[in-house]
Scaffold this motif. Sequence first.
Motif, PDB file in Angstrom:
ATOM      1  N   SER A  90       2.077  19.139   4.636  1.00 39.06           N
ATOM      2  CA  SER A  90       1.540  18.098   6.082  1.00 39.06           C
ATOM      3  C   SER A  90       0.369  17.901   6.524  1.00 39.06           C
ATOM      4  O   SER A  90       0.265  17.953   7.673  1.00 39.06           O
ATOM      5  CB  SER A  90       2.588  19.218   7.485  1.00 39.06           C
ATOM      6  N   ASP A 107       4.983  15.875   4.833  1.00 37.78           N
ATOM      7  CA  ASP A 107       5.225  15.259   6.228  1.00 37.78           C
ATOM      8  C   ASP A 107       4.118  14.679   6.329  1.00 37.78           C
ATOM      9  O   ASP A 107       3.449  14.929   8.083  1.00 37.78           O
ATOM     10  CB  ASP A 107       5.405  16.685   7.180  1.00 37.78           C
ATOM     11  N   THR A 124       9.412  13.313   4.709  1.00 33.65           N
ATOM     12  CA  THR A 124      10.081  12.716   6.178  1.00 33.65           C
ATOM     13  C   THR A 124       9.722  11.705   6.908  1.00 33.65           C
ATOM     14  O   THR A 124       8.821  11.417   6.375  1.00 33.65           O
ATOM     15  CB  THR A 124       9.417  14.079   7.369  1.00 33.65           C
ATOM     16  N   SER A 125       9.905  11.288   8.109  1.00 33.99           N
ATOM     17  CA  SER A 125       9.539  10.022   9.160  1.00 33.99           C
ATOM     18  C   SER A 125       8.289  10.160   9.351  1.00 33.99           C
ATOM     19  O   SER A 125       7.689   9.215   9.413  1.00 33.99           O
ATOM     20  CB  SER A 125      10.896  10.433  10.261  1.00 33.99           C
ATOM     21  N   ASN A 126       7.490  11.280   9.182  1.00 32.71           N
ATOM     22  CA  ASN A 126       6.240  10.790   9.676  1.00 32.71           C
ATOM     23  C   ASN A 126       5.398  11.009   8.335  1.00 32.71           C
ATOM     24  O   ASN A 126       3.837  10.774   8.608  1.00 32.71           O
ATOM     25  CB  ASN A 126       5.747  13.191  10.507  1.00 32.71           C
ATOM     26  N   SER A 127       5.622  11.570   7.126  1.00 31.22           N
ATOM     27  CA  SER A 127       5.066  10.985   6.284  1.00 31.22           C
ATOM     28  C   SER A 127       4.368   9.734   5.977  1.00 31.22           C
ATOM     29  O   SER A 127       5.348   8.574   6.262  1.00 31.22           O
ATOM     30  CB  SER A 127       5.720  11.610   5.061  1.00 31.22           C
ATOM     31  N   GLY A 144       9.775   7.483   6.204  1.00 31.52           N
ATOM     32  CA  GLY A 144       8.416   7.535   6.933  1.00 31.52           C
ATOM     33  C   GLY A 144       8.008   5.727   6.052  1.00 31.52           C
ATOM     34  O   GLY A 144       8.727   5.188   5.591  1.00 31.52           O
TER      35      GLY A 144
END
Length: 160
Positions: A90, A107, A124-127, A144
């Motif tokens: 992350s 992430d 993930t959607s944050n990547s 992401g």
Amino acid sequence: MRRFLAAFILLAAASAPAIQIVDADGYTLKHGQTATTELWVLAPNVAVGGTVEDDFLAACIGGPSGLGEARLTGRFQNDVGVFGAAINFSGDAKEHARFLANEITMDGSVGLSVLALGNTVTLTSNSVIKGDVVLVGQSVVVGGRIRGNLRILANSATFN
């Protein structure tokens, strides 16, 4: 196996200046700490919350299960490469990221390309990946943003 890897790392590093090699029962670079040279770590569990200014390589091996875990929440100014049972990234890598593990969760952000090989690989959607991505696994989940080309080899692929 661990002795062989340690010997290989020492031989490979003999000709390269400014490489810090750590062979320990565990390794942690805390938030606010900085590694200024290329860093090679051989430890069952690795945690990086600080900054690595050069390349970072880790083999999470040893301990009772044979393979360990990496938690990478810090900043990597160059390439990052990790092998282990589980990798949780992350953090922020300015250049390339190469991961090999049973479970990989990304992430964070990578400035160039990503290669991730594992049983389960999750972006993930944050990547945020600013380059090309190659994902290989039994199960691959892609969320992401990817700005480059995406290549997947998987039994199951899910796009979020």
